[in-house]
Design a protein around this motif. Structure first.
Motif, PDB file in Angstrom:
ATOM      1  N   UNK A 210     -91.598 -48.012  59.820  1.00 29.67           N
ATOM      2  CA  UNK A 210     -92.037 -48.578  58.553  1.00 29.67           C
ATOM      3  C   UNK A 210     -91.472 -49.989  58.431  1.00 29.67           C
ATOM      4  N   UNK A 211     -92.314 -50.919  57.974  1.00 28.33           N
ATOM      5  CA  UNK A 211     -91.902 -52.296  57.729  1.00 28.33           C
ATOM      6  C   UNK A 211     -91.872 -52.534  56.222  1.00 28.33           C
ATOM      7  N   UNK A 212     -90.714 -52.976  55.742  1.00 30.19           N
ATOM      8  CA  UNK A 212     -90.498 -53.134  54.305  1.00 30.19           C
ATOM      9  C   UNK A 212     -90.344 -54.621  54.003  1.00 30.19           C
ATOM     10  N   UNK A 213     -91.160 -55.184  53.132  1.00 29.18           N
ATOM     11  CA  UNK A 213     -91.006 -56.596  52.750  1.00 29.18           C
ATOM     12  C   UNK A 213     -89.681 -56.834  52.034  1.00 29.18           C
ATOM     13  N   UNK A 214     -89.285 -58.113  51.893  1.00 29.92           N
ATOM     14  CA  UNK A 214     -88.025 -58.409  51.201  1.00 29.92           C
ATOM     15  C   UNK A 214     -88.027 -57.916  49.755  1.00 29.92           C
ATOM     16  N   UNK A 215     -86.848 -57.432  49.330  1.00 32.79           N
ATOM     17  CA  UNK A 215     -86.638 -56.967  47.950  1.00 32.79           C
ATOM     18  C   UNK A 215     -87.699 -55.955  47.521  1.00 32.79           C
ATOM     19  N   UNK A 216     -87.973 -55.033  48.454  1.00 31.21           N
ATOM     20  CA  UNK A 216     -88.992 -54.002  48.215  1.00 31.21           C
ATOM     21  C   UNK A 216     -88.486 -52.685  48.794  1.00 31.21           C
ATOM     22  N   UNK A 217     -89.037 -51.609  48.302  1.00 30.92           N
ATOM     23  CA  UNK A 217     -88.698 -50.301  48.856  1.00 30.92           C
ATOM     24  C   UNK A 217     -89.965 -49.625  49.352  1.00 30.92           C
ATOM     25  N   UNK A 218     -89.812 -48.725  50.314  1.00 28.32           N
ATOM     26  CA  UNK A 218     -90.935 -47.953  50.851  1.00 28.32           C
ATOM     27  C   UNK A 218     -90.600 -46.474  50.739  1.00 28.32           C
ATOM     28  N   UNK A 219     -91.534 -45.692  50.196  1.00 27.33           N
ATOM     29  CA  UNK A 219     -91.390 -44.235  50.088  1.00 27.33           C
ATOM     30  C   UNK A 219     -92.196 -43.584  51.204  1.00 27.33           C
ATOM     31  N   UNK A 220     -91.510 -42.880  52.087  1.00 23.47           N
ATOM     32  CA  UNK A 220     -92.151 -42.258  53.242  1.00 23.47           C
ATOM     33  C   UNK A 220     -92.217 -40.751  53.020  1.00 23.47           C
ATOM     34  N   UNK A 221     -93.398 -40.175  52.873  1.00 22.80           N
ATOM     35  CA  UNK A 221     -93.493 -38.710  52.715  1.00 22.80           C
ATOM     36  C   UNK A 221     -93.055 -37.992  53.993  1.00 22.80           C
ATOM     37  N   UNK A 222     -92.501 -36.815  53.818  1.00 22.80           N
ATOM     38  CA  UNK A 222     -92.131 -35.960  54.943  1.00 22.80           C
ATOM     39  C   UNK A 222     -92.385 -34.509  54.569  1.00 22.80           C
ATOM     40  N   UNK A 223     -92.579 -33.687  55.581  1.00 22.38           N
ATOM     41  CA  UNK A 223     -92.780 -32.254  55.385  1.00 22.38           C
ATOM     42  C   UNK A 223     -91.822 -31.490  56.293  1.00 22.38           C
ATOM     43  N   UNK A 224     -91.433 -30.324  55.845  1.00 26.23           N
ATOM     44  CA  UNK A 224     -90.610 -29.400  56.617  1.00 26.23           C
ATOM     45  C   UNK A 224     -91.383 -28.093  56.718  1.00 26.23           C
ATOM     46  N   UNK A 225     -91.778 -27.723  57.937  1.00 24.08           N
ATOM     47  CA  UNK A 225     -92.555 -26.511  58.173  1.00 24.08           C
ATOM     48  C   UNK A 225     -91.631 -25.414  58.686  1.00 24.08           C
ATOM     49  N   UNK A 226     -91.487 -24.360  57.907  1.00 24.20           N
ATOM     50  CA  UNK A 226     -90.653 -23.223  58.302  1.00 24.20           C
ATOM     51  C   UNK A 226     -91.512 -22.272  59.123  1.00 24.20           C
ATOM     52  N   UNK A 227     -91.207 -22.081  60.402  1.00 25.29           N
ATOM     53  CA  UNK A 227     -92.051 -21.216  61.235  1.00 25.29           C
ATOM     54  C   UNK A 227     -92.098 -19.788  60.706  1.00 25.29           C
ATOM     55  N   UNK A 228     -93.239 -19.154  60.879  1.00 20.84           N
ATOM     56  CA  UNK A 228     -93.372 -17.745  60.499  1.00 20.84           C
ATOM     57  C   UNK A 228     -92.439 -16.893  61.348  1.00 20.84           C
ATOM     58  N   UNK A 229     -91.808 -15.923  60.729  1.00 26.03           N
ATOM     59  CA  UNK A 229     -90.885 -15.053  61.438  1.00 26.03           C
ATOM     60  C   UNK A 229     -89.475 -15.581  61.507  1.00 26.03           C
ATOM     61  N   UNK A 230     -89.198 -16.729  60.869  1.00 26.93           N
ATOM     62  CA  UNK A 230     -87.841 -17.265  60.865  1.00 26.93           C
ATOM     63  C   UNK A 230     -86.921 -16.363  60.057  1.00 26.93           C
TER      64      UNK A 230
END
Length: 328
Positions: A120-140
């Motif tokens: 991710x490239x963030x311009x000066x004096x700016x913030x970037x929100x990056x979505x993420x996911x966590x996949x819990x495998x079946x049978x864990x």
């Protein structure tokens, strides 16, 4: 009076259709992660400050709720909870306080974590929100898991801790298997296997005891106990026993217990010399045969005395006269 020639008309700029403008704006938004101007409030960051006490030029932390900028009072780590098979969502905020563009590489420590952008490239004096996911495998298996989301850029690495709790009913089960002793004397080694039969990580404590024909010959804690035994994990362990007896028949017991009270035990036999086993068996058989013969003789003698009481009394009187002195 001559007329002045008409002034040439300046060409008008070409018009861009509205559809082209909308398409360009959509491409621009899709090519970048959500970036918004950052306020002056500093975001939490575990990195040390500069020599003059100034805050770092950029930070990375979990995104606060409501789309607002992160502050020092916001969370410094991720915490997610869900059942096996679920997909959990969150966001990472990268704040650039500097005066130039910043490019940051993002990564997760486990395949469960998926980031919307790896760079991710963030311009000066700016913030970037990056979505993420966590996949819990079946049978864990239920329980707590730990991970890290790392942001790297401009010569710095910022790890952001993550805790994931997998919901479900916890089951603690343990077994000790295949206890045996190899070698003799100073070369004796106790072998056994430890298996986690449940769905939670265990921290077992192991105790080894050995009983011989003449009492206890060994009692101590095993040195190779694993600090964490994952669900379904099997480990084979070995414990040296240099003080093992050379002439004895020993029963070895390995016991495993956990802080929550889960326990298991298994036994194994140890005979240092091969000929001792048949010798012990023969001695035991001889003792048993001797007892049988003595019992048969006693029963026969008792039946004889019961069948002929006069002869037994006469025999007793003759024996008493023979034992008396001649001058009596």
């Amino acid at each position: 009076m001559p007329l002045m020639p008409p002034m040439p008309r300046r060409p008008s700029p070409p018009t861009v259709p509205k559809t082209s403008r909308a398409r360009a704006a959509a491409l621009l938004c899709a090519a970048s992660v959500l970036a918004v101007p950052t306020p002056t409030t500093p975001a939490p960051d575990p990195a040390p400050r500069g020599p003059a006490g100034s805050p770092p030029s950029w930070t990375a932390a979990p995104a606060p709720g409501g789309g607002r900028a992160p502050t020092a009072e916001d969370r410094s780590s991720f915490y997610l909870e869900g059942a096996p098979g679920s997909v959990l969502e969150d966001k990472l905020t990268v704040v650039n306080r500097g005066d130039r563009r910043l490019t940051v590489e993002l990564s997760g420590s486990t395949p469960w974590i998926s980031l919307a952008a790896r760079r991710v490239t963030v311009p000066p004096r700016t913030r970037a929100d990056v979505p993420l996911t966590v996949t819990v495998p079946a049978g864990t298996a239920p329980g707590d898991r730990s991970a890290v989301v790392t942001a790297s850029g401009d010569g710095r690495r910022v790890p952001v801790p993550m805790a994931v709790r997998v919901a479900g009913t916890a089951l603690a089960a343990l077994s000790v298997e295949h206890v045996r002793v190899s070698g003799t004397g100073r070369d004796a080694v106790i072998h056994y296997a430890l298996v986690n039969r449940g769905n939670t990580t265990l921290t077992p404590r192991l105790t080894i005891r050995a009983e011989g024909l003449f009492g206890q010959v060994l009692r101590r804690e095993a040195a190779g106990a694993p600090t964490a035994l994952a669900p379904g994990e099997r480990v084979r362990l070995a414990e040296r026993w240099p003080e093992a007896p050379r002439l004895d028949r020993v029963r070895v017991r390995v016991t495993a217990t956990t802080p929550d009270g889960t326990g298991a035990a298994a036994y194994g036999s140890y005979t240092p010399l091969p000929w001792l086993r048949p010798a012990f068996a023969g001695a035991a058989g001889l003792v048993a045969a001797t007892g049988v013969v003595r019992g048969v003789r006693r029963r026969r003698a008792a039946r004889s005395r019961a069948a002929d009481p006069e002869s037994s009394c006469a025999a007793d009187s003759e024996g008493s006269r023979a034992a008396a002195p001649e001058g009596s």
